[in-house]
Scaffold this motif. Structure first.
Motif, PDB file in Angstrom:
ATOM      1  N   ALA A  85       0.821  -1.217   0.000  1.00  0.00           N
ATOM      2  CA  ALA A  85       0.000   0.000   0.000  1.00  0.00           C
ATOM      3  C   ALA A  85       0.852   1.262   0.000  1.00  0.00           C
ATOM      4  CB  ALA A  85      -0.945  -0.008   1.198  1.00  0.00           C
ATOM      5  N   ALA A  86       1.992   1.242   0.689  1.00  0.00           N
ATOM      6  CA  ALA A  86       2.868   2.417   0.717  1.00  0.00           C
ATOM      7  C   ALA A  86       3.472   2.684  -0.663  1.00  0.00           C
ATOM      8  CB  ALA A  86       3.972   2.231   1.754  1.00  0.00           C
ATOM      9  N   VAL A  87       3.811   1.640  -1.389  1.00  0.00           N
ATOM     10  CA  VAL A  87       4.355   1.798  -2.732  1.00  0.00           C
ATOM     11  C   VAL A  87       3.275   2.360  -3.657  1.00  0.00           C
ATOM     12  CG1 VAL A  87       5.337   0.582  -4.719  1.00  0.00           C
ATOM     13  CG2 VAL A  87       6.086   0.004  -2.404  1.00  0.00           C
ATOM     14  N   ILE A  88       2.055   1.863  -3.510  1.00  0.00           N
ATOM     15  CA  ILE A  88       0.951   2.380  -4.315  1.00  0.00           C
ATOM     16  C   ILE A  88       0.711   3.850  -4.016  1.00  0.00           C
ATOM     17  CG2 ILE A  88      -1.552   2.254  -4.659  1.00  0.00           C
ATOM     18  CD1 ILE A  88      -1.304  -0.772  -4.453  1.00  0.00           C
ATOM     19  N   ALA A  89       0.791   4.231  -2.747  1.00  0.00           N
ATOM     20  CA  ALA A  89       0.602   5.640  -2.374  1.00  0.00           C
ATOM     21  C   ALA A  89       1.693   6.514  -2.992  1.00  0.00           C
ATOM     22  CB  ALA A  89       0.593   5.785  -0.859  1.00  0.00           C
ATOM     23  N   LEU A  90       2.927   6.028  -2.984  1.00  0.00           N
ATOM     24  CA  LEU A  90       4.022   6.773  -3.599  1.00  0.00           C
ATOM     25  C   LEU A  90       3.790   6.914  -5.104  1.00  0.00           C
ATOM     26  CD1 LEU A  90       6.813   8.130  -3.546  1.00  0.00           C
ATOM     27  CD2 LEU A  90       7.807   5.849  -3.785  1.00  0.00           C
ATOM     28  N   ALA A  91       3.436   5.817  -5.748  1.00  0.00           N
ATOM     29  CA  ALA A  91       3.178   5.854  -7.189  1.00  0.00           C
ATOM     30  C   ALA A  91       2.024   6.796  -7.508  1.00  0.00           C
ATOM     31  CB  ALA A  91       2.879   4.444  -7.701  1.00  0.00           C
ATOM     32  N   GLN A  92       0.988   6.794  -6.686  1.00  0.00           N
ATOM     33  CA  GLN A  92      -0.149   7.673  -6.909  1.00  0.00           C
ATOM     34  C   GLN A  92       0.256   9.139  -6.788  1.00  0.00           C
ATOM     35  OE1 GLN A  92      -3.115   6.737  -8.085  1.00  0.00           O
ATOM     36  NE2 GLN A  92      -3.685   8.889  -8.204  1.00  0.00           N
ATOM     37  N   SER A  93       1.184   9.445  -5.884  1.00  0.00           N
ATOM     38  CA  SER A  93       1.636  10.832  -5.751  1.00  0.00           C
ATOM     39  C   SER A  93       2.370  11.284  -7.016  1.00  0.00           C
ATOM     40  CB  SER A  93       2.517  10.999  -4.515  1.00  0.00           C
ATOM     41  OG  SER A  93       3.750  10.334  -4.676  1.00  0.00           O
ATOM     42  N   VAL A  94       3.114  10.375  -7.645  1.00  0.00           N
ATOM     43  CA  VAL A  94       3.786  10.704  -8.902  1.00  0.00           C
ATOM     44  C   VAL A  94       2.746  10.891 -10.009  1.00  0.00           C
ATOM     45  CG1 VAL A  94       5.378   9.848 -10.672  1.00  0.00           C
ATOM     46  CG2 VAL A  94       5.918   9.531  -8.246  1.00  0.00           C
ATOM     47  N   ILE A  95       1.743  10.018 -10.043  1.00  0.00           N
ATOM     48  CA  ILE A  95       0.695  10.135 -11.057  1.00  0.00           C
ATOM     49  C   ILE A  95      -0.078  11.439 -10.888  1.00  0.00           C
ATOM     50  CG2 ILE A  95      -1.500   9.127 -11.810  1.00  0.00           C
ATOM     51  CD1 ILE A  95      -0.193   6.376 -11.393  1.00  0.00           C
ATOM     52  N   GLU A  96      -0.299  11.869  -9.644  1.00  0.00           N
ATOM     53  CA  GLU A  96      -0.972  13.155  -9.405  1.00  0.00           C
ATOM     54  C   GLU A  96      -0.170  14.300 -10.028  1.00  0.00           C
ATOM     55  OE1 GLU A  96      -3.935  13.712  -8.043  1.00  0.00           O
ATOM     56  OE2 GLU A  96      -4.282  11.597  -7.576  1.00  0.00           O
ATOM     57  N   LEU A  97       1.153  14.230  -9.947  1.00  0.00           N
ATOM     58  CA  LEU A  97       1.991  15.252 -10.579  1.00  0.00           C
ATOM     59  C   LEU A  97       1.837  15.228 -12.099  1.00  0.00           C
ATOM     60  CD1 LEU A  97       5.245  14.937  -8.443  1.00  0.00           C
ATOM     61  CD2 LEU A  97       3.590  16.821  -8.407  1.00  0.00           C
ATOM     62  N   TYR A  99      -0.860  14.209 -13.701  1.00  0.00           N
ATOM     63  CA  TYR A  99      -2.175  14.808 -13.949  1.00  0.00           C
ATOM     64  C   TYR A  99      -2.083  16.332 -13.952  1.00  0.00           C
ATOM     65  CZ  TYR A  99      -4.521  10.339 -12.794  1.00  0.00           C
ATOM     66  OH  TYR A  99      -4.958   9.046 -12.758  1.00  0.00           O
ATOM     67  N   TYR A 100      -1.329  16.879 -13.010  1.00  0.00           N
ATOM     68  CA  TYR A 100      -1.261  18.326 -12.845  1.00  0.00           C
ATOM     69  C   TYR A 100      -0.448  18.990 -13.964  1.00  0.00           C
ATOM     70  CZ  TYR A 100      -0.527  22.890 -10.755  1.00  0.00           C
ATOM     71  OH  TYR A 100      -0.482  24.241 -10.540  1.00  0.00           O
ATOM     72  N   TYR A 101       0.754  18.462 -14.225  1.00  0.00           N
ATOM     73  CA  TYR A 101       1.646  19.111 -15.178  1.00  0.00           C
ATOM     74  C   TYR A 101       1.422  18.692 -16.632  1.00  0.00           C
ATOM     75  CZ  TYR A 101       4.228  21.083 -11.289  1.00  0.00           C
ATOM     76  OH  TYR A 101       4.579  21.796 -10.166  1.00  0.00           O
ATOM     77  N   PHE A 102       0.873  17.499 -16.844  1.00  0.00           N
ATOM     78  CA  PHE A 102       0.632  16.997 -18.196  1.00  0.00           C
ATOM     79  C   PHE A 102      -0.785  16.430 -18.269  1.00  0.00           C
ATOM     80  CE2 PHE A 102       5.061  16.354 -16.942  1.00  0.00           C
ATOM     81  CZ  PHE A 102       5.715  17.149 -17.874  1.00  0.00           C
ATOM     82  N   PRO A 103      -1.804  17.279 -18.165  1.00  0.00           N
ATOM     83  CA  PRO A 103      -3.172  16.804 -17.945  1.00  0.00           C
ATOM     84  C   PRO A 103      -3.775  15.942 -19.066  1.00  0.00           C
ATOM     85  CG  PRO A 103      -3.128  19.158 -18.422  1.00  0.00           C
ATOM     86  CD  PRO A 103      -1.712  18.733 -18.252  1.00  0.00           C
ATOM     87  N   LEU A 104      -3.285  16.034 -20.275  1.00  0.00           N
ATOM     88  CA  LEU A 104      -3.882  15.260 -21.364  1.00  0.00           C
ATOM     89  C   LEU A 104      -3.064  14.041 -21.764  1.00  0.00           C
ATOM     90  CD1 LEU A 104      -5.084  18.232 -23.579  1.00  0.00           C
ATOM     91  CD2 LEU A 104      -6.379  16.905 -21.888  1.00  0.00           C
ATOM     92  N   THR A 105      -2.080  13.654 -20.949  1.00  0.00           N
ATOM     93  CA  THR A 105      -1.213  12.543 -21.349  1.00  0.00           C
ATOM     94  C   THR A 105      -1.674  11.190 -20.837  1.00  0.00           C
ATOM     95  OG1 THR A 105       0.255  12.934 -19.477  1.00  0.00           O
ATOM     96  CG2 THR A 105       0.841  13.994 -21.566  1.00  0.00           C
ATOM     97  N   ILE A 106      -2.381  11.134 -19.698  1.00  0.00           N
ATOM     98  CA  ILE A 106      -2.905   9.858 -19.200  1.00  0.00           C
ATOM     99  C   ILE A 106      -4.334  10.069 -18.711  1.00  0.00           C
ATOM    100  CG2 ILE A 106      -0.679   8.853 -18.599  1.00  0.00           C
ATOM    101  CD1 ILE A 106      -1.169   9.531 -15.699  1.00  0.00           C
ATOM    102  N   ASP A 107      -5.106   8.995 -18.709  1.00  0.00           N
ATOM    103  CA  ASP A 107      -6.479   9.057 -18.217  1.00  0.00           C
ATOM    104  C   ASP A 107      -6.487   9.328 -16.718  1.00  0.00           C
ATOM    105  OD1 ASP A 107      -7.970   8.323 -20.628  1.00  0.00           O
ATOM    106  OD2 ASP A 107      -6.995   6.383 -20.404  1.00  0.00           O
ATOM    107  N   VAL A 108      -7.439  10.120 -16.268  1.00  0.00           N
ATOM    108  CA  VAL A 108      -7.614  10.343 -14.838  1.00  0.00           C
ATOM    109  C   VAL A 108      -8.460   9.194 -14.308  1.00  0.00           C
ATOM    110  CG1 VAL A 108      -8.546  11.885 -13.073  1.00  0.00           C
ATOM    111  CG2 VAL A 108      -7.453  12.837 -15.114  1.00  0.00           C
ATOM    112  N   LEU A 109      -7.870   8.398 -13.413  1.00  0.00           N
ATOM    113  CA  LEU A 109      -8.534   7.213 -12.881  1.00  0.00           C
ATOM    114  C   LEU A 109      -8.556   7.278 -11.361  1.00  0.00           C
ATOM    115  CD1 LEU A 109      -6.687   4.568 -15.096  1.00  0.00           C
ATOM    116  CD2 LEU A 109      -8.979   5.482 -15.460  1.00  0.00           C
TER     117      LEU A 109
END
Length: 152
Positions: A85-97, A99-109
């Motif tokens: 779960a901690a690794v998933i939380a870390l990965a999610q924090s990177v994905i949030e970045l 989403y923020y900086y490159f909003p059209l590059t990956i689906d928001v899930l």
């Protein structure tokens, strides 16, 4: 062909996916794509499932007058059975970045979840002249090598 099933679809460009309509004419139920948009490894490929849905709606299925196009829903697998779960939380924090900086590059899930809770990770910062394997698994510089590497 009546059906096309593709895993790791995120590594295909939209042009490559559009070629599948010439392989399989069964546009209504002949395609199943799986993958993870956050794991794209192909250079210059920004895969999004929404783009693939649009491709099917616009290019694959020509509509007759008054007909409505139907494209299936995207089903997200949110439960992760192999990652801490901690690794998933870390990965999610990177994905949030992303989403923020490159909003059209990956689906928001929605975020993944996991019930696996292991030990806290340890950050090792060996000096430039240290052998990272020896730092992690122990041993002396005079040893022939890390005996039983991975066995414990």
């Amino acid at each position: 062909m009546h059906f096309v099933y593709i895993d790791e679809i995120q590594d295909f460009s939209m042009s490559e996916i559009s070629l599948f309509k010439y392989i399989c004419q069964n546009v209504i139920e002949g395609f199943l794509f799986t993958g993870d948009t956050a794991k794209t490894i192909g250079r210059s490929i920004d895969f999004r499932y929404e783009d693939a849905r649009s491709l099917f709606y616009e290019d694959f299925k020509p509509l007759q007058e008054g007909e409505k196009g139907i494209v299936s829903k995207i089903f997200q697998l949110k439960r992760n059975f192999r990652t801490d779960a901690a690794v998933i939380a870390l990965a999610q924090s990177v994905i949030e970045l992303v989403y923020y900086y490159f909003p059209l590059t990956i689906d928001v899930l929605e975020s993944e979840t996991s019930s696996i809770c292991g030990e806290a990770p340890i950050l090792l910062e060996p000096d430039s002249d240290d052998n990272a394997i020896m730092t992690i698994f122990g041993g002396n510089e005079g040893d022939a090598g890390p005996g039983g590497f991975g066995a414990q």
